[in-house]
Design a protein around this motif. Structure first.
Motif, PDB file in Angstrom:
ATOM      1  N   THR A 190     -36.163  20.857  35.018  1.00 39.20           N
ATOM      2  CA  THR A 190     -35.762  20.036  33.804  1.00 39.20           C
ATOM      3  C   THR A 190     -36.672  18.714  33.652  1.00 39.20           C
ATOM      4  O   THR A 190     -35.883  18.043  32.997  1.00 39.20           O
ATOM      5  N   GLY A 191     -37.485  18.365  34.127  1.00 40.33           N
ATOM      6  CA  GLY A 191     -38.278  17.035  34.430  1.00 40.33           C
ATOM      7  C   GLY A 191     -38.920  16.781  32.905  1.00 40.33           C
ATOM      8  O   GLY A 191     -39.289  15.693  32.695  1.00 40.33           O
ATOM      9  N   GLY A 192     -38.913  17.895  31.888  1.00 41.95           N
ATOM     10  CA  GLY A 192     -39.578  17.661  30.844  1.00 41.95           C
ATOM     11  C   GLY A 192     -41.180  17.901  30.605  1.00 41.95           C
ATOM     12  O   GLY A 192     -41.915  17.874  29.971  1.00 41.95           O
ATOM     13  N   LEU A 193     -41.651  18.302  31.921  1.00 39.72           N
ATOM     14  CA  LEU A 193     -42.964  18.575  32.159  1.00 39.72           C
ATOM     15  C   LEU A 193     -43.447  20.206  31.314  1.00 39.72           C
ATOM     16  O   LEU A 193     -42.544  20.858  31.257  1.00 39.72           O
ATOM     17  N   ARG A 222     -59.671  16.433  39.633  1.00 42.02           N
ATOM     18  CA  ARG A 222     -60.078  15.950  40.883  1.00 42.02           C
ATOM     19  C   ARG A 222     -59.102  15.320  41.674  1.00 42.02           C
ATOM     20  O   ARG A 222     -58.996  15.136  43.044  1.00 42.02           O
ATOM     21  N   ASP A 223     -58.026  15.062  40.838  1.00 48.49           N
ATOM     22  CA  ASP A 223     -56.787  14.575  41.533  1.00 48.49           C
ATOM     23  C   ASP A 223     -55.481  15.111  40.849  1.00 48.49           C
ATOM     24  O   ASP A 223     -55.101  14.815  39.712  1.00 48.49           O
ATOM     25  N   TRP A 224     -54.915  16.324  41.637  1.00 53.23           N
ATOM     26  CA  TRP A 224     -54.054  16.962  40.880  1.00 53.23           C
ATOM     27  C   TRP A 224     -52.604  16.468  40.521  1.00 53.23           C
ATOM     28  O   TRP A 224     -52.083  16.370  39.396  1.00 53.23           O
ATOM     29  N   VAL A 225     -52.132  15.150  41.263  1.00 54.18           N
ATOM     30  CA  VAL A 225     -50.858  14.482  41.059  1.00 54.18           C
ATOM     31  C   VAL A 225     -51.150  13.576  39.724  1.00 54.18           C
ATOM     32  O   VAL A 225     -50.537  13.759  38.863  1.00 54.18           O
ATOM     33  N   ALA A 226     -52.419  12.847  40.030  1.00 49.58           N
ATOM     34  CA  ALA A 226     -52.597  12.060  38.687  1.00 49.58           C
ATOM     35  C   ALA A 226     -52.660  12.719  37.463  1.00 49.58           C
ATOM     36  O   ALA A 226     -52.547  12.424  36.490  1.00 49.58           O
ATOM     37  N   ILE A 275     -51.188  15.307  36.432  1.00 54.36           N
ATOM     38  CA  ILE A 275     -50.026  16.019  36.116  1.00 54.36           C
ATOM     39  C   ILE A 275     -49.220  14.782  35.599  1.00 54.36           C
ATOM     40  O   ILE A 275     -48.527  14.988  34.682  1.00 54.36           O
ATOM     41  N   LEU A 276     -49.271  13.644  36.264  1.00 54.55           N
ATOM     42  CA  LEU A 276     -48.520  12.437  35.620  1.00 54.55           C
ATOM     43  C   LEU A 276     -49.320  12.055  34.513  1.00 54.55           C
ATOM     44  O   LEU A 276     -48.609  11.087  33.842  1.00 54.55           O
ATOM     45  N   GLY A 277     -50.434  12.397  34.364  1.00 56.88           N
ATOM     46  CA  GLY A 277     -51.166  11.646  33.069  1.00 56.88           C
ATOM     47  C   GLY A 277     -50.915  12.682  31.917  1.00 56.88           C
ATOM     48  O   GLY A 277     -51.233  12.046  30.804  1.00 56.88           O
ATOM     49  N   ARG A 278     -50.404  13.766  31.868  1.00 61.64           N
ATOM     50  CA  ARG A 278     -50.023  14.662  30.888  1.00 61.64           C
ATOM     51  C   ARG A 278     -48.755  14.122  29.961  1.00 61.64           C
ATOM     52  O   ARG A 278     -47.739  13.360  30.737  1.00 61.64           O
ATOM     53  N   PRO A 279     -48.770  14.160  28.678  1.00 57.86           N
ATOM     54  CA  PRO A 279     -47.554  13.900  27.861  1.00 57.86           C
ATOM     55  C   PRO A 279     -46.432  14.933  28.203  1.00 57.86           C
ATOM     56  O   PRO A 279     -47.050  15.984  28.509  1.00 57.86           O
ATOM     57  N   ASN A 328     -45.274  24.918  37.426  1.00 52.25           N
ATOM     58  CA  ASN A 328     -45.954  24.790  38.914  1.00 52.25           C
ATOM     59  C   ASN A 328     -46.002  23.483  39.214  1.00 52.25           C
ATOM     60  O   ASN A 328     -46.173  22.837  40.368  1.00 52.25           O
ATOM     61  N   ALA A 329     -46.372  22.787  38.265  1.00 54.94           N
ATOM     62  CA  ALA A 329     -46.698  21.227  38.349  1.00 54.94           C
ATOM     63  C   ALA A 329     -45.474  20.523  38.881  1.00 54.94           C
ATOM     64  O   ALA A 329     -45.783  19.629  39.621  1.00 54.94           O
ATOM     65  N   SER A 330     -44.364  20.858  38.487  1.00 51.57           N
ATOM     66  CA  SER A 330     -43.038  20.305  38.843  1.00 51.57           C
ATOM     67  C   SER A 330     -43.002  20.380  40.606  1.00 51.57           C
ATOM     68  O   SER A 330     -42.790  19.529  41.327  1.00 51.57           O
ATOM     69  N   SER A 331     -43.348  21.696  40.944  1.00 47.47           N
ATOM     70  CA  SER A 331     -43.329  21.854  42.481  1.00 47.47           C
ATOM     71  C   SER A 331     -44.397  21.174  43.380  1.00 47.47           C
ATOM     72  O   SER A 331     -44.292  20.706  44.053  1.00 47.47           O
ATOM     73  N   HIS A 332     -45.501  20.972  42.376  1.00 48.46           N
ATOM     74  CA  HIS A 332     -46.710  20.164  43.124  1.00 48.46           C
ATOM     75  C   HIS A 332     -46.243  18.732  43.130  1.00 48.46           C
ATOM     76  O   HIS A 332     -46.575  18.115  44.449  1.00 48.46           O
ATOM     77  N   LEU A 333     -45.654  18.277  42.463  1.00 49.07           N
ATOM     78  CA  LEU A 333     -45.076  16.747  42.590  1.00 49.07           C
ATOM     79  C   LEU A 333     -44.024  16.822  43.468  1.00 49.07           C
ATOM     80  O   LEU A 333     -44.136  15.889  44.412  1.00 49.07           O
TER      81      LEU A 333
END
Length: 208
Positions: free
Chosen positions: A104-107, A128-132, A134-138, A151-156
């Motif tokens: 429910t993080g809004g991703l 090249r940087d999965w975490v960055a 994901i965090l760079g997406r609106p 899936n991005a939530s679980s990766h974070l």
């Protein structure tokens, strides 16, 4: 537990659920039934797909128990600060561990049946940087207001486990979960994140 019911599983499972490869039943801490089909046995591995999300959630709980994390209300801005891009969505930093766990993080979602976009995962795999990335997406929604399978939530969450522990998520899982439970993970394959896999890497993934 009725032994006749367990014996009946030998025929009922392959007849009704031909896709099932193994079934184990534990009662009061004792293994009372164990069967394998399709040529598999206890030594074979299996790609788990989204079951990994439950494992990652368990590792978050272990990190809390080990005081590597302070609580579920800690935020991405606090825990993943080194990974934040220069100009993220201003709401990203306020996303909590609890919201990542409950998706429910809004991703934005990446599952078509729930209104997501599968192309998000493809873009992630090419980055090249999965975490960055994901965090760079609106964000698609205000954190805490709606559910989206991500899936991005679980990766974070995996990144949070790794950063909080100072080890890879796999190393934490082996030390704190897999080894104590007797789960073998010596043949696990970790692809190189952020690069298209080579044919040899794909073959190694399938074998693992």
């Amino acid at each position: 537990m009725d032994p006749a019911v367990l014996d009946d599983l030998d025929t009922q499972v392959p007849d009704r659920y031909p896709q099932v490869r193994s079934l184990l039943v534990v009662r009061h801490g004792y293994l009372v039934y164990e069967r394998y089909w399709h040529g598999f046995d206890a030594a074979d591995g299996q790609e788990l797909h989204s079951i990994t999300k439950s494992i990652t959630s368990a590792l978050i709980g272990i990190a809390l128990g080990d005081r590597k994390l302070k609580g579920l209300e800690q935020t991405v801005g606090e825990l993943l600060a080194p990974h934040l891009p220069k100009h993220p969505d201003p709401r990203v930093g306020a996303v909590t561990v609890r919201q990542l766990l409950t998706m429910t993080g809004g991703l934005p979602g990446d599952d078509q049946p729930t209104g997501g976009d599968v192309r998000l995962s493809r873009r992630l795999f090419r980055s090249r940087d999965w975490v960055a990335h994901i965090l760079g997406r609106p964000l698609a929604a205000t954190p805490g207001t709606s559910f989206a399978y991500s899936n991005a939530s679980s990766h974070l969450l995996s990144a949070i486990v790794a950063d909080a522990s100072g080890q890879s998520t796999l190393a934490v899982a082996r030390a704190k979960l897999f080894n104590p439970l007797g789960i073998r993970s010596d043949n696990v394959f970790q692809p190189l994140a952020g690069h298209p896999p080579t044919p040899a890497q794909l073959q190694a993934w399938r074998q693992a």
